[in-house]
Design an enzyme around this catalytic site. Structure first.
Site, mmCIF file in Angstrom:
data_model
loop_
_atom_site.group_PDB
_atom_site.id
_atom_site.type_symbol
_atom_site.label_atom_id
_atom_site.label_comp_id
_atom_site.label_asym_id
_atom_site.label_seq_id
_atom_site.Cartn_x
_atom_site.Cartn_y
_atom_site.Cartn_z
ATOM 1 N N ARG A 55 0.825 -1.205 0.000
ATOM 2 C CA ARG A 55 0.000 0.000 0.000
ATOM 3 C C ARG A 55 0.860 1.257 0.000
ATOM 4 O O ARG A 55 0.515 2.262 -0.631
ATOM 5 C CB ARG A 55 -0.913 -0.010 1.236
ATOM 6 C CG ARG A 55 -1.788 1.221 1.427
ATOM 7 C CD ARG A 55 -2.891 1.331 0.439
ATOM 8 N NE ARG A 55 -3.673 0.098 0.322
ATOM 9 C CZ ARG A 55 -4.749 -0.032 -0.432
ATOM 10 N NH1 ARG A 55 -5.173 0.975 -1.159
ATOM 11 N NH2 ARG A 55 -5.397 -1.191 -0.494
ATOM 12 N N GLY A 64 -1.456 -3.547 8.850
ATOM 13 C CA GLY A 64 -2.585 -4.460 8.795
ATOM 14 C C GLY A 64 -2.871 -4.895 7.373
ATOM 15 O O GLY A 64 -2.034 -4.744 6.476
ATOM 16 N N HIS A 103 -4.966 -3.743 5.056
ATOM 17 C CA HIS A 103 -4.965 -2.674 4.058
ATOM 18 C C HIS A 103 -3.551 -2.258 3.697
ATOM 19 O O HIS A 103 -3.266 -1.916 2.541
ATOM 20 C CB HIS A 103 -5.755 -1.473 4.580
ATOM 21 C CG HIS A 103 -6.154 -0.492 3.532
ATOM 22 N ND1 HIS A 103 -5.520 0.715 3.363
ATOM 23 C CD2 HIS A 103 -7.128 -0.541 2.574
ATOM 24 C CE1 HIS A 103 -6.094 1.374 2.378
ATOM 25 N NE2 HIS A 103 -7.060 0.637 1.868
ATOM 26 N N CYS A 104 -2.657 -2.309 4.663
ATOM 27 C CA CYS A 104 -1.279 -1.843 4.455
ATOM 28 C C CYS A 104 -0.487 -2.725 3.503
ATOM 29 O O CYS A 104 0.473 -2.257 2.885
ATOM 30 C CB CYS A 104 -0.546 -1.784 5.793
ATOM 31 S SG CYS A 104 -1.382 -0.835 7.074
ATOM 32 N N ILE A 105 -0.835 -4.002 3.387
ATOM 33 C CA ILE A 105 -0.025 -4.914 2.574
ATOM 34 C C ILE A 105 -0.649 -5.182 1.210
ATOM 35 O O ILE A 105 -0.154 -6.024 0.459
ATOM 36 C CB ILE A 105 0.248 -6.245 3.306
ATOM 37 C CG1 ILE A 105 -1.023 -7.067 3.482
ATOM 38 C CG2 ILE A 105 0.920 -5.974 4.643
ATOM 39 C CD1 ILE A 105 -0.751 -8.475 4.023
#
Length: 344
Positions: free
Chosen positions: A86, A331, A333-335
């Site tokens: 992300r 989390g 969303h971050c990956i």
């Protein structure tokens, strides 16, 4: 050219990820490393139930990635150091004046302010690499920014955080006006809503200094999902209360006041490192579904799924244990990074 970042709820062509590689973020012990590989793999498989997944894989991890991911996930070999897609990958946009044209914003990535521990120079090339792979027009930017530092509604509203885009380690000469002008040019944002700060844990040495995608997101135009911490002993109790007060007074690009839906945090408030920032806001919307963070709290996880399914009608929420991700600084969303579908 009029670039516009679609809402995450718009149809996706696929989701992009980066496979972990050995190093500081993955962990020092064999058990830590296996836990990290398993967490990234679990998210990839969950997303792949709804839409295609493409995974960038470092040459040192090709064999392991093949074994863990299987044949259902496309794997592309390229150098990887950080693997929070992300943040270092492209932010995809569409051209409102040229239907069918995909763009890829290449923010400057410096590892969240270039801390001593961060290894980011290889992954900083991923936006250009992916843009070339998918035939997207590259939209270059002079702004240091990460995909986790923005959220949009697809209709001109963007959520930002003062401690991220105005961070002197990122953009020492920027002010609000300059950041907003760049958001307008690159992603078509006509109204910026600034959060003064993020969650407490995110200001630790290994945090992002206030990414919005762990605090608030725009489920649809005029509707916001906001993290809520109900335990008064947690510092985020006051943080989220104050954010709700501020955001209830804000309006979006169309002049609408936000309908704010609370996403209560799980009951656990501490881990071995201190107060946790476990947040259900850090989910990924996919075609027909929502990949939700789970924290081993069955009641809270189920309540979050119910809230997410109500906020995203017609989508099925699926929980993946996100505790190994949050222990490493992020989390679900971050990956992940969605690539929007374009008109054919």
């Amino acid at each position: 050219m009029t670039w516009r970042m679609p809402a995450e709820t718009a149809p996706h062509e696929r989701t992009w990820m980066a496979f972990p590689r050995e190093g500081f973020t993955l962990g020092e012990s064999a058990a830590d490393r296996e836990e990290g590989y398993a967490a990234w793999t679990a998210v990839a498989h969950a997303v792949a139930e709804f839409e295609p997944v493409s995974m960038l894989v470092d040459p040192t991890e090709v064999a392991r990635a093949r074994d863990l991911l299987g044949d259902g996930i496309a794997q592309v070999e390229t150098p990887v150091d950080e693997f929070w897609m992300r943040d270092h990958g492209p932010t995809f946009v569409l051209d409102a004046d040229r239907p069918g044209v995909l763009g890829a914003v290449d923010w400057i990535f410096n590892g969240w302010g270039d801390p001593e521990w961060s290894e980011w120079r290889k992954s900083a090339e991923h936006a250009r690499f992916i843009a070339e792979l998918v035939g997207a027009e590259l939209v270059t930017s002079t702004l240091v920014n990460e995909g986790g530092g923005i959220h949009v509604d697809g209709e001109g509203t963007v959520l930002l955080t003062e401690t991220v885009q105005l961070d002197p380690r990122r953009n020492p000469y920027a002010d609000r006006a300059r950041v907003e002008a760049e958001m307008a040019r690159t992603i078509g944002a006509t109204k910026a809503v600034w959060l003064p700060r993020g969650l407490t844990r995110d200001y630790d040495d290994f945090g992002t200094n206030g990414h919005v995608d762990i605090v608030a997101t725009l489920a649809s135009p005029g509707r916001m999902l906001l993290h809520r911490q109900d335990d008064p002993s947690h510092p985020d109790f006051e943080v989220t209360r104050d954010l709700r007060t501020q955001l209830s007074q804000e309006t979006d690009a169309a002049g609408r006041a936000f309908e704010i839906l609370d996403l209560p945090a799980p009951a656990e408030i501490r881990d071995d490192e201190g107060f946790v920032d476990w947040s259900y806001v850090n989910h990924l919307v996919v075609n027909g579904g929502v990949i939700a963070c789970g924290f081993g709290d069955e009641r809270a996880d189920a309540a979050a799924r119910d809230i997410l399914e109500a906020a995203y009608p017609g989508r099925t929420a699926v929980t993946v244990d996100a505790r190994p991700l949050f222990a490493r600084g992020g989390g679900i969303h971050c990956i992940t990074q969605q690539q929007p579908a374009v008109a054919r």
